[in-house]
Design a protein around this motif. Structure first.
Motif, PDB file in Angstrom:
ATOM      1  N   GLY A 145      -1.265  -7.192  -8.099  1.00 52.04           N
ATOM      2  CA  GLY A 145      -1.118  -5.795  -8.476  1.00 52.04           C
ATOM      3  C   GLY A 145      -2.349  -5.191  -9.126  1.00 52.04           C
ATOM      4  O   GLY A 145      -2.324  -4.029  -9.536  1.00 52.04           O
ATOM      5  N   ALA A 146      -3.454  -5.948  -9.220  1.00 48.97           N
ATOM      6  CA  ALA A 146      -4.646  -5.441  -9.897  1.00 48.97           C
ATOM      7  C   ALA A 146      -5.209  -4.202  -9.209  1.00 48.97           C
ATOM      8  O   ALA A 146      -5.534  -3.211  -9.866  1.00 48.97           O
ATOM      9  CB  ALA A 146      -5.709  -6.524 -10.002  1.00 48.97           C
ATOM     10  N   GLU A 147      -5.318  -4.247  -7.895  1.00 44.49           N
ATOM     11  CA  GLU A 147      -5.872  -3.091  -7.177  1.00 44.49           C
ATOM     12  C   GLU A 147      -4.982  -1.870  -7.333  1.00 44.49           C
ATOM     13  O   GLU A 147      -5.468  -0.759  -7.565  1.00 44.49           O
ATOM     14  CB  GLU A 147      -6.068  -3.421  -5.701  1.00 44.49           C
ATOM     15  CG  GLU A 147      -7.219  -4.378  -5.459  1.00 44.49           C
ATOM     16  CD  GLU A 147      -7.421  -4.664  -3.982  1.00 44.49           C
ATOM     17  OE1 GLU A 147      -7.207  -3.749  -3.155  1.00 44.49           O
ATOM     18  OE2 GLU A 147      -7.808  -5.804  -3.667  1.00 44.49           O
ATOM     19  N   ALA A 148      -3.683  -2.062  -7.228  1.00 45.29           N
ATOM     20  CA  ALA A 148      -2.753  -0.940  -7.397  1.00 45.29           C
ATOM     21  C   ALA A 148      -2.799  -0.409  -8.822  1.00 45.29           C
ATOM     22  O   ALA A 148      -2.683   0.801  -9.052  1.00 45.29           O
ATOM     23  CB  ALA A 148      -1.333  -1.375  -7.028  1.00 45.29           C
ATOM     24  N   ALA A 149      -2.993  -1.313  -9.793  1.00 45.33           N
ATOM     25  CA  ALA A 149      -3.091  -0.887 -11.188  1.00 45.33           C
ATOM     26  C   ALA A 149      -4.333  -0.022 -11.400  1.00 45.33           C
ATOM     27  O   ALA A 149      -4.270   0.989 -12.104  1.00 45.33           O
ATOM     28  CB  ALA A 149      -3.117  -2.104 -12.113  1.00 45.33           C
ATOM     29  N   VAL A 150      -5.446  -0.403 -10.788  1.00 45.14           N
ATOM     30  CA  VAL A 150      -6.667   0.397 -10.908  1.00 45.14           C
ATOM     31  C   VAL A 150      -6.473   1.764 -10.266  1.00 45.14           C
ATOM     32  O   VAL A 150      -6.868   2.787 -10.832  1.00 45.14           O
ATOM     33  CB  VAL A 150      -7.884  -0.343 -10.300  1.00 45.14           C
ATOM     34  CG1 VAL A 150      -9.093   0.579 -10.196  1.00 45.14           C
ATOM     35  CG2 VAL A 150      -8.220  -1.580 -11.123  1.00 45.14           C
ATOM     36  N   ARG A 151      -5.863   1.803  -9.094  1.00 45.95           N
ATOM     37  CA  ARG A 151      -5.600   3.105  -8.441  1.00 45.95           C
ATOM     38  C   ARG A 151      -4.719   3.971  -9.324  1.00 45.95           C
ATOM     39  O   ARG A 151      -4.976   5.170  -9.502  1.00 45.95           O
ATOM     40  CB  ARG A 151      -4.957   2.888  -7.073  1.00 45.95           C
ATOM     41  CG  ARG A 151      -5.931   2.433  -6.011  1.00 45.95           C
ATOM     42  CD  ARG A 151      -5.338   2.521  -4.612  1.00 45.95           C
ATOM     43  NE  ARG A 151      -4.180   1.669  -4.433  1.00 45.95           N
ATOM     44  CZ  ARG A 151      -4.237   0.394  -4.048  1.00 45.95           C
ATOM     45  NH1 ARG A 151      -5.396  -0.165  -3.801  1.00 45.95           N
ATOM     46  NH2 ARG A 151      -3.141  -0.314  -3.906  1.00 45.95           N
ATOM     47  N   ALA A 152      -3.686   3.385  -9.911  1.00 41.26           N
ATOM     48  CA  ALA A 152      -2.791   4.139 -10.792  1.00 41.26           C
ATOM     49  C   ALA A 152      -3.534   4.613 -12.040  1.00 41.26           C
ATOM     50  O   ALA A 152      -3.320   5.732 -12.519  1.00 41.26           O
ATOM     51  CB  ALA A 152      -1.592   3.276 -11.190  1.00 41.26           C
ATOM     52  N   LEU A 153      -4.411   3.792 -12.552  1.00 41.10           N
ATOM     53  CA  LEU A 153      -5.193   4.126 -13.734  1.00 41.10           C
ATOM     54  C   LEU A 153      -5.998   5.396 -13.501  1.00 41.10           C
ATOM     55  O   LEU A 153      -5.948   6.336 -14.293  1.00 41.10           O
ATOM     56  CB  LEU A 153      -6.116   2.949 -14.059  1.00 41.10           C
ATOM     57  CG  LEU A 153      -7.052   3.054 -15.240  1.00 41.10           C
ATOM     58  CD1 LEU A 153      -6.267   3.233 -16.526  1.00 41.10           C
ATOM     59  CD2 LEU A 153      -7.902   1.794 -15.321  1.00 41.10           C
ATOM     60  N   TYR A 154      -6.729   5.459 -12.390  1.00 41.66           N
ATOM     61  CA  TYR A 154      -7.565   6.625 -12.114  1.00 41.66           C
ATOM     62  C   TYR A 154      -6.764   7.817 -11.611  1.00 41.66           C
ATOM     63  O   TYR A 154      -7.234   8.951 -11.690  1.00 41.66           O
ATOM     64  CB  TYR A 154      -8.699   6.269 -11.156  1.00 41.66           C
ATOM     65  CG  TYR A 154      -9.783   5.498 -11.870  1.00 41.66           C
ATOM     66  CD1 TYR A 154     -10.666   6.137 -12.716  1.00 41.66           C
ATOM     67  CD2 TYR A 154      -9.892   4.114 -11.730  1.00 41.66           C
ATOM     68  CE1 TYR A 154     -11.643   5.437 -13.398  1.00 41.66           C
ATOM     69  CE2 TYR A 154     -10.876   3.409 -12.405  1.00 41.66           C
ATOM     70  CZ  TYR A 154     -11.747   4.079 -13.235  1.00 41.66           C
ATOM     71  OH  TYR A 154     -12.722   3.390 -13.921  1.00 41.66           O
ATOM     72  N   ALA A 155      -5.548   7.573 -11.151  1.00 38.55           N
ATOM     73  CA  ALA A 155      -4.678   8.678 -10.737  1.00 38.55           C
ATOM     74  C   ALA A 155      -3.904   9.250 -11.925  1.00 38.55           C
ATOM     75  O   ALA A 155      -3.216  10.258 -11.786  1.00 38.55           O
ATOM     76  CB  ALA A 155      -3.701   8.198  -9.653  1.00 38.55           C
ATOM     77  N   GLY A 156      -3.997   8.580 -13.074  1.00 37.87           N
ATOM     78  CA  GLY A 156      -3.266   9.039 -14.251  1.00 37.87           C
ATOM     79  C   GLY A 156      -1.782   8.732 -14.174  1.00 37.87           C
ATOM     80  O   GLY A 156      -0.973   9.360 -14.849  1.00 37.87           O
ATOM     81  N   ASP A 157      -1.417   7.732 -13.375  1.00 37.64           N
ATOM     82  CA  ASP A 157      -0.016   7.366 -13.153  1.00 37.64           C
ATOM     83  C   ASP A 157       0.360   6.186 -14.045  1.00 37.64           C
ATOM     84  O   ASP A 157       0.287   5.019 -13.644  1.00 37.64           O
ATOM     85  CB  ASP A 157       0.174   7.020 -11.671  1.00 37.64           C
ATOM     86  CG  ASP A 157       1.602   6.704 -11.301  1.00 37.64           C
ATOM     87  OD1 ASP A 157       2.471   6.603 -12.198  1.00 37.64           O
ATOM     88  OD2 ASP A 157       1.863   6.544 -10.086  1.00 37.64           O
ATOM     89  N   GLY A 158       0.774   6.503 -15.266  1.00 35.96           N
ATOM     90  CA  GLY A 158       1.103   5.475 -16.245  1.00 35.96           C
ATOM     91  C   GLY A 158       2.276   4.603 -15.849  1.00 35.96           C
ATOM     92  O   GLY A 158       2.289   3.403 -16.121  1.00 35.96           O
TER      93      GLY A 158
END
Length: 177
Positions: free
Chosen positions: A130-143
């Motif tokens: 889930g690291a890649e998805a976590a990074v995408r969520a991080l920059y999308a502002g999706d907590g």
């Protein structure tokens, strides 16, 4: 101005957090014969700090921490800088100091938090599920997605990343009407 704080990890576990001297002492104490050096992160930037920073001699004014680097500007910029009191270097230092004292915009704070969390995530959990998805969520502002993707990670890593990333998930301010 408050002193910068740091957090140290060894084998994926948080071993210390706080003032530099305390974190450094804990990191040195954690050294073992297994050749895995503790990782120390800036809580503000997420940058990994070396366990020991040897002083190196070089150009500039070493006692002041001055170092020479290249700056590329247009000729008109150099002309303006040269005409300033103290010359180009003094003018650049004054401009940088003024910018550093200026309040950080909410968008800049969100970006800084995302960059800091991403740097730590890459170092501590870059290969985690889930690291890649976590990074995408991080920059999308999706907590919510960030929390979901990091839920199964070790508590210390997950909790530290959540703390660093929190400002990245704050709602952007509405544009003035």
């Amino acid at each position: 101005m408050t002193q910068e704080t740091f957090t140290a990890f060894h084998h994926g576990r948080r071993i210390a957090s706080g003032e530099p001297a305390n974190v450094l002492a804990a990191a040195w104490a954690a050294l073992t014969g297994d050749s895995v050096e503790p990782l120390i992160f800036s809580d503000r930037t997420g940058a990994a700090q070396p366990l020991a920073s040897p002083a190196k001699a070089g150009r500039g004014r070493p006692r002041l921490g001055v170092s020479a680097r290249e700056v590329t500007l247009l000729p008109r910029h150099w002309e303006w800088l040269s005409a300033q009191p103290g010359g180009a270097s003094a003018a650049l230092r004054r401009l940088v100091e003024a910018a550093a004292r200026a309040p950080e915009s909410p968008e800049a704070a969100r970006r800084r938090a995302a960059d800091a969390a991403c740097a730590v995530l890459s170092a501590l959990a870059g290969d985690a599920p889930g690291a890649e998805a976590a990074v995408r969520a991080l920059y999308a502002g999706d907590g919510a997605t960030f929390t979901d993707q990091t839920a199964a990670w070790p508590d210390d890593i997950r909790d530290y990343l959540a703390r660093l990333a929190a400002p990245a998930f704050s709602a952007p301010s509405a544009p003035p009407a």
